[in-house]
Scaffold this motif. Structure first.
Motif, PDB file in Angstrom:
ATOM      1  N   GLY A 156       0.802  -1.214   0.000  1.00 21.52           N
ATOM      2  CA  GLY A 156       0.000   0.000   0.000  1.00 21.52           C
ATOM      3  C   GLY A 156       0.836   1.266   0.000  1.00 21.52           C
ATOM      4  N   GLY A 157       0.176   2.368   0.272  1.00 20.47           N
ATOM      5  CA  GLY A 157       0.864   3.656   0.281  1.00 20.47           C
ATOM      6  C   GLY A 157       1.397   4.008  -1.092  1.00 20.47           C
ATOM      7  N   ARG A 158       2.552   4.657  -1.125  1.00 23.19           N
ATOM      8  CA  ARG A 158       3.143   5.072  -2.396  1.00 23.19           C
ATOM      9  C   ARG A 158       3.571   3.892  -3.253  1.00 23.19           C
ATOM     10  N   LEU A 159       3.829   2.750  -2.614  1.00 25.69           N
ATOM     11  CA  LEU A 159       4.268   1.584  -3.374  1.00 25.69           C
ATOM     12  C   LEU A 159       3.135   0.947  -4.170  1.00 25.69           C
ATOM     13  N   ARG A 160       1.891   1.348  -3.904  1.00 29.56           N
ATOM     14  CA  ARG A 160       0.765   0.769  -4.640  1.00 29.56           C
ATOM     15  C   ARG A 160       0.909   1.018  -6.144  1.00 29.56           C
ATOM     16  N   ALA A 161       1.474   2.173  -6.495  1.00 31.61           N
ATOM     17  CA  ALA A 161       1.635   2.508  -7.911  1.00 31.61           C
ATOM     18  C   ALA A 161       2.638   1.600  -8.611  1.00 31.61           C
ATOM     19  N   SER A 162       3.484   0.897  -7.846  1.00 27.92           N
ATOM     20  CA  SER A 162       4.480   0.013  -8.452  1.00 27.92           C
ATOM     21  C   SER A 162       3.903  -1.351  -8.802  1.00 27.92           C
ATOM     22  N   ALA A 163       2.673  -1.639  -8.417  1.00 24.46           N
ATOM     23  CA  ALA A 163       2.070  -2.958  -8.661  1.00 24.46           C
ATOM     24  C   ALA A 163       1.556  -3.029 -10.098  1.00 24.46           C
ATOM     25  N   LEU A 164       2.489  -3.049 -11.045  1.00 22.28           N
ATOM     26  CA  LEU A 164       2.123  -2.986 -12.462  1.00 22.28           C
ATOM     27  C   LEU A 164       1.443  -4.257 -12.950  1.00 22.28           C
ATOM     28  N   LEU A 165       1.730  -5.392 -12.326  1.00 19.29           N
ATOM     29  CA  LEU A 165       1.155  -6.657 -12.764  1.00 19.29           C
ATOM     30  C   LEU A 165      -0.074  -7.058 -11.957  1.00 19.29           C
ATOM     31  N   ALA A 166      -0.544  -6.180 -11.111  1.00 23.57           N
ATOM     32  CA  ALA A 166      -1.671  -6.516 -10.251  1.00 23.57           C
ATOM     33  C   ALA A 166      -2.874  -5.656 -10.613  1.00 23.57           C
ATOM     34  N   PRO A 167      -4.014  -6.274 -10.909  1.00 21.32           N
ATOM     35  CA  PRO A 167      -5.203  -5.477 -11.230  1.00 21.32           C
ATOM     36  C   PRO A 167      -5.726  -4.699 -10.033  1.00 21.32           C
ATOM     37  N   HIS A 168      -5.261  -5.069  -8.823  1.00 21.09           N
ATOM     38  CA  HIS A 168      -5.698  -4.369  -7.620  1.00 21.09           C
ATOM     39  C   HIS A 168      -4.779  -3.203  -7.285  1.00 21.09           C
ATOM     40  N   GLY A 169      -3.895  -2.847  -8.201  1.00 21.09           N
ATOM     41  CA  GLY A 169      -2.951  -1.786  -7.926  1.00 21.09           C
ATOM     42  C   GLY A 169      -3.539  -0.394  -8.043  1.00 21.09           C
ATOM     43  N   ARG A 170      -4.812  -0.294  -8.431  1.00 16.44           N
ATOM     44  CA  ARG A 170      -5.412   1.028  -8.582  1.00 16.44           C
ATOM     45  C   ARG A 170      -5.499   1.733  -7.238  1.00 16.44           C
ATOM     46  N   ASP A 171      -5.490   3.027  -7.281  1.00 12.44           N
ATOM     47  CA  ASP A 171      -5.522   3.846  -6.070  1.00 12.44           C
ATOM     48  C   ASP A 171      -6.957   3.925  -5.554  1.00 12.44           C
ATOM     49  N   PRO A 172      -7.237   3.412  -4.353  1.00 10.32           N
ATOM     50  CA  PRO A 172      -8.603   3.467  -3.832  1.00 10.32           C
ATOM     51  C   PRO A 172      -8.976   4.820  -3.251  1.00 10.32           C
ATOM     52  N   GLY A 173      -8.070   5.786  -3.308  1.00  9.09           N
ATOM     53  CA  GLY A 173      -8.363   7.108  -2.774  1.00  9.09           C
ATOM     54  C   GLY A 173      -7.910   7.234  -1.328  1.00  9.09           C
ATOM     55  N   SER A 174      -8.282   8.350  -0.726  1.00  6.55           N
ATOM     56  CA  SER A 174      -7.900   8.613   0.661  1.00  6.55           C
ATOM     57  C   SER A 174      -9.154   8.650   1.519  1.00  6.55           C
ATOM     58  N   GLY A 175      -8.962   8.943   2.795  1.00  7.45           N
ATOM     59  CA  GLY A 175     -10.095   9.022   3.704  1.00  7.45           C
ATOM     60  C   GLY A 175     -10.398   7.696   4.362  1.00  7.45           C
ATOM     61  N   PRO A 176     -11.494   7.608   5.100  1.00  2.18           N
ATOM     62  CA  PRO A 176     -11.819   6.396   5.866  1.00  2.18           C
ATOM     63  C   PRO A 176     -11.951   5.147   4.998  1.00  2.18           C
TER      64      PRO A 176
END
Length: 330
Positions: A156-176
């Motif tokens: 998670g965090g900033r490293l989420r953007a590095s998950a190029l081979l994972a369809p779940h790598g999209r940014d879910p946004g911020s907040g609760p």
């Protein structure tokens, strides 16, 4: 994902023997070949179905979980037989030379393995184009690269953007509600109209059904639990702070305070992930909730609004979202 280069390297190193002819030279050899077929086939099944599942490509027949589970048993059994058959050979081979010295050997001094009784070494090998150090390094670098471009979806965090081979790598946004989402409401065909003011929770057992609005659920005693979500499709979240009525309290409302199981059904169209059966020990865990809120805010529609179950040590797929019916059973 990170082990794919290791598997491919292993298969590459023995591929001439996989297609040896004649395939069977006796009973003992036939049994060994059968174990090898189950070993390679089981490994292939686990890797292929696992990667397809991570990529949300449900092209295999039946349930992925059942297929993957029994495939694992086949692979482990064949692996145990293979190790038992080859342990002596493996030990002698490893003792026959110093691995550190082999890894320091340059290309000019690299020689093929000497002929062996099982004919694992090619009869007329071509001159080497890579050192053993290079081969090991290539496999290791490939594994590291796949790890880097996959693991960010769980870290998670900033490293989420590095998950190029994972369809779940999209940014879910911020907040609760800014944490991992496996499938959105739109992806499974749920509309906001289905989850609007007309939504009701039906709680059933052996008597008449109990119909509850979300306001009535919020009026029940609310409890909190800090629980993660870990999905078999290769991602996880850290602890999130969930709140809502306990499942055991809802079982008591249904007239079955000591219920042995509960069928949880979703608004989601019927399919393999639209319902789940939770066991009695799961219901009666004090952290098992029908969650209405997370991290101090109402659930978002993609996190299961208006209600979802959250249960300790439960795979993410079984923490059903968009719940509309609970059927408690003896």
């Amino acid at each position: 994902m990170a082990l794919v280069p290791v598997l491919l390297a292993k298969l590459w190193s023995v591929i001439p023997r996989l297609f040896a002819w004649p395939p069977v030279r006796g009973v003992a050899h036939g049994l060994e070949r059968l174990s090898l077929l189950l070993l390679v086939g089981g490994a292939g099944l686990e890797f292929v179905t696992g990667i397809l599942n991570i990529q949300l490509l449900y092209v295999f027949p039946g349930s992925f979980y059942t297929l993957h589970f029994y495939g694992a048993w086949v692979f482990i059994a064949a692996f145990a037989v293979h190790v038992a058959l080859k342990l002596g050979r493996m030990t002698r081979a490893l003792r026959s030379r110093a691995p550190a010295a082999e890894l320091r050997t340059g290309l000019a001094a690299t020689r093929p393995e000497p002929p062996d009784p099982d004919h694992l070494v090619a009869a007329a090998p071509r001159p080497p184009t890579m050192t053993r150090r290079g081969a090991v390094g290539m496999v290791g670098a490939g594994s590291l690269l796949l790890l880097v471009v996959t693991a960010g979806q769980s870290i998670g965090g900033r490293l989420r953007a590095s998950a190029l081979l994972a369809p779940h790598g999209r940014d879910p946004g911020s907040g609760p509600d800014g944490f991992q989402i496996n499938k959105t409401a739109a992806a499974v065909g749920i509309t906001r109209a289905q989850l609007g003011p007309s939504w009701r929770l039906e709680v059933r057992s052996h008597g008449p059904s109990l119909i509850l609005t979300r306001a009535q659920l919020l009026a029940l005693p609310q409890h909190a639990a800090a629980l993660p979500i870990a999905c078999v499709e290769g991602w996880s979240t850290a602890d999130q702070h969930w709140s809502g009525p306990r499942l055991t309290d809802l079982a008591a409302l249904a007239g079955l305070p000591h219920s042995g199981s509960v069928l949880v059904e979703s608004v989601q169209p019927p399919g393999p992930y639209s319902s789940v059966v939770l066991r009695g020990n799961q219901i009666h865990d004090h952290r098992a909730l029908l969650a209405l809120r997370v991290n101090g805010a109402d659930l978002s529609i993609d996190h299961g609004f208006p209600a979802r179950v959250i249960v300790p040590a439960n795979p993410g797929v079984n923490n059903t979202k968009w719940v509309h019916r609970l059927t408690f059973r003896t």
